[in-house]
Design an enzyme around this catalytic site. Structure first.
Site, PDB file in Angstrom:
ATOM      1  N   CYS A  11      44.932 -85.903 -15.552  1.00  0.00           N
ATOM      2  CA  CYS A  11      45.730 -86.596 -16.517  1.00  0.00           C
ATOM      3  C   CYS A  11      45.072 -87.041 -17.777  1.00  0.00           C
ATOM      4  O   CYS A  11      45.901 -87.345 -18.646  1.00  0.00           O
ATOM      5  CB  CYS A  11      46.163 -87.782 -15.602  1.00  0.00           C
ATOM      6  SG  CYS A  11      46.972 -87.398 -14.197  1.00  0.00           S
ATOM      7  N   HIS A  69      48.801 -94.317 -19.900  1.00  0.00           N
ATOM      8  CA  HIS A  69      49.251 -92.955 -18.990  1.00  0.00           C
ATOM      9  C   HIS A  69      50.461 -93.451 -18.122  1.00  0.00           C
ATOM     10  O   HIS A  69      50.214 -94.509 -17.432  1.00  0.00           O
ATOM     11  CB  HIS A  69      48.039 -92.604 -18.217  1.00  0.00           C
ATOM     12  CG  HIS A  69      48.270 -91.528 -17.074  1.00  0.00           C
ATOM     13  ND1 HIS A  69      49.125 -90.313 -17.290  1.00  0.00           N
ATOM     14  CD2 HIS A  69      47.777 -91.442 -15.874  1.00  0.00           C
ATOM     15  CE1 HIS A  69      49.097 -89.813 -16.169  1.00  0.00           C
ATOM     16  NE2 HIS A  69      48.347 -90.439 -15.227  1.00  0.00           N
ATOM     17  N   ASN A  79      54.951 -88.806 -13.391  1.00  0.00           N
ATOM     18  CA  ASN A  79      53.720 -88.664 -13.584  1.00  0.00           C
ATOM     19  C   ASN A  79      53.611 -87.068 -14.152  1.00  0.00           C
ATOM     20  O   ASN A  79      53.711 -86.342 -13.205  1.00  0.00           O
ATOM     21  CB  ASN A  79      52.692 -88.990 -12.400  1.00  0.00           C
ATOM     22  CG  ASN A  79      51.133 -88.905 -12.985  1.00  0.00           C
ATOM     23  OD1 ASN A  79      51.062 -88.424 -14.038  1.00  0.00           O
ATOM     24  ND2 ASN A  79      50.240 -89.325 -12.089  1.00  0.00           N
TER      25      ASN A  79
END
Ligand code: ACO
Length: 327
Positions: free
Chosen positions: A118, A254, A284
């Site tokens: 990520c 994020h 996500n």
């Protein structure tokens, strides 16, 4: 120009792309034992986008890159540095940076990908910032792009409700006006087995392995370390710039889980209307998540030129990072 004048890397354009196919929480209710209520309340996610069978990470990256280039008013000949954050490359090699370079008709400049889960976009942003501010590059294309749907176990309700596909991009250009003020990266491999995919090229599946070739996650433990680590990296960024929490105009976090985002906002004493939240739209998307959120808030007019942005991320590895940006 005075030799002592500092050169900054400024974000002059952003772009993003989400595949057409939408998978809603209601769709997931038909696939695994879950509910829209559970997914919304535990994650904030309402839907995610899934790449078409013939779409690869490079296809998604290309769309986002073209939109960022258009927004910045730059063409292929202007770009002299390409870095792509991705955990789901099309091929073992060449890397997605090279595949993208070919698509965009850009030739000769460095092009590579970084595999920091990520954190891929912010790692890439930090590297590109160093190249631009040192004078080694003048116009960098930084991307985060993923097709996580290819490594999700669609029978595992603990992970399949969380992840999605997408891409986000930014163009960085050398400028005397402030742009990226600082980037802060970190990693701690001790936590590798809280969030990982068990197979790759060198570590292939063995006959006695019980796990499939899918994302494995100890969600609860990831959650706790993520909250603490994000707090730390945010504090580190503010300290390094001698800033107070209240001077930040926008937190661009994020987009993993609304509860992780809310925890970081509380820590910064930031009201949620100063936090860019897009997780409900796409789940996500790992390395794509921060540039997707950034692009959405730029395009819908929330983020304005001159504002102070704090980008932060956390992911498998564990890896993490932040960037403070005068937009
Ligand atoms: N639907 C319904 N029930 C579910 C689901 C689901 N999709 N998934 C798990 N459950 C059940 C569990 O089986 C458990 O049931 P039990 O109590 O009967 O055993 C119960 O819900 C609670 O499970 P927990 O795992 O404790 O739930 P939690 O509140 O921690 O939420 C979640 C799980 C959403 C995964 C959360 O831990 C989380 O978001 N963690 C962080 C994950 C993350 O963000 N990862 C990515 C960050 S890093 C990166 O982006 C790569």
């Amino acid at each position: 120009m005075n030799v002592n004048d500092r050169i900054y890397a400024r974000i002059t354009g952003t772009g993003s792309y989400l595949p057409e196919r939408v998978l809603s929480n209601a769709d997931l209710e038909k696939m695994v034992d879950t509910s829209d209520e559970w997914i919304r309340s535990r994650t904030g996610i309402e839907r995610r986008h899934i790449a078409a069978d013939d779409q690869t990470t490079t296809d998604l990256a290309e769309q986002a890159a073209r939109r960022a280039m258009e927004a910045a008013g730059v063409g292929p000949a202007d770009i002299d540095f390409i870095v792509v954050g991705t955990t789901t490359p099309d091929l073992v090699f060449p890397n997605v940076g090279c595949l993208l370079q070919q698509r965009l008709d850009i030739h000769g400049c460095p092009a590579f990908s970084v595999e920091t889960a990520c954190s891929g976009f912010i790692y890439g942003l930090s590297i590109a910032d160093r190249y631009v501010t040192s004078g080694a590059a003048r116009c960098a294309l930084v991307i985060g792009a993923e097709t996580l749907s290819r490594i999700v176990d669609w029978e595992d309700r603990g992970t399949c409700v969380i992840f999605g596909d997408g891409a986000g991009a930014a163009i960085l250009q050398a400028d005397q006006a402030p742009g990226i003020l600082s980037c802060h990266l970190g990693a701690d491999g001790r936590y590798w087995d809280l969030l990982y995919n068990p197979y790759g090229t060198s570590r292939q599946r063995r006959p006695d392995d019980t796990e499939g070739p899918f994302i494995q996650m100890k969600g609860n433990e990831v959650f706790k370390v993520a909250v603490k680590t994000l707090e730390n990296v945010v504090e580190e960024t503010l300290r390094a710039n001698d800033l107070d929490h209240h001077e930040i105009d926008w937190l661009v976090p994020h987009q993993a889980n609304i509860r992780i985002i809310q925890a970081t906002a509380r820590r910064l004493d930031m009201p949620m209307d100063k936090v860019v939240v897009t997780v409900q739209e796409h789940g996500n998307t790992s390395a794509a998540s921060v540039p997707l959120a950034l692009d959405q808030a730029v395009r819908d007019g929330r983020i304005q030129r001159g504002e102070l942005l704090l980008l932060e991320t956390f992911g498998g590895g564990f890896t993490w990072g932040s960037a403070l940006i005068r937009f």
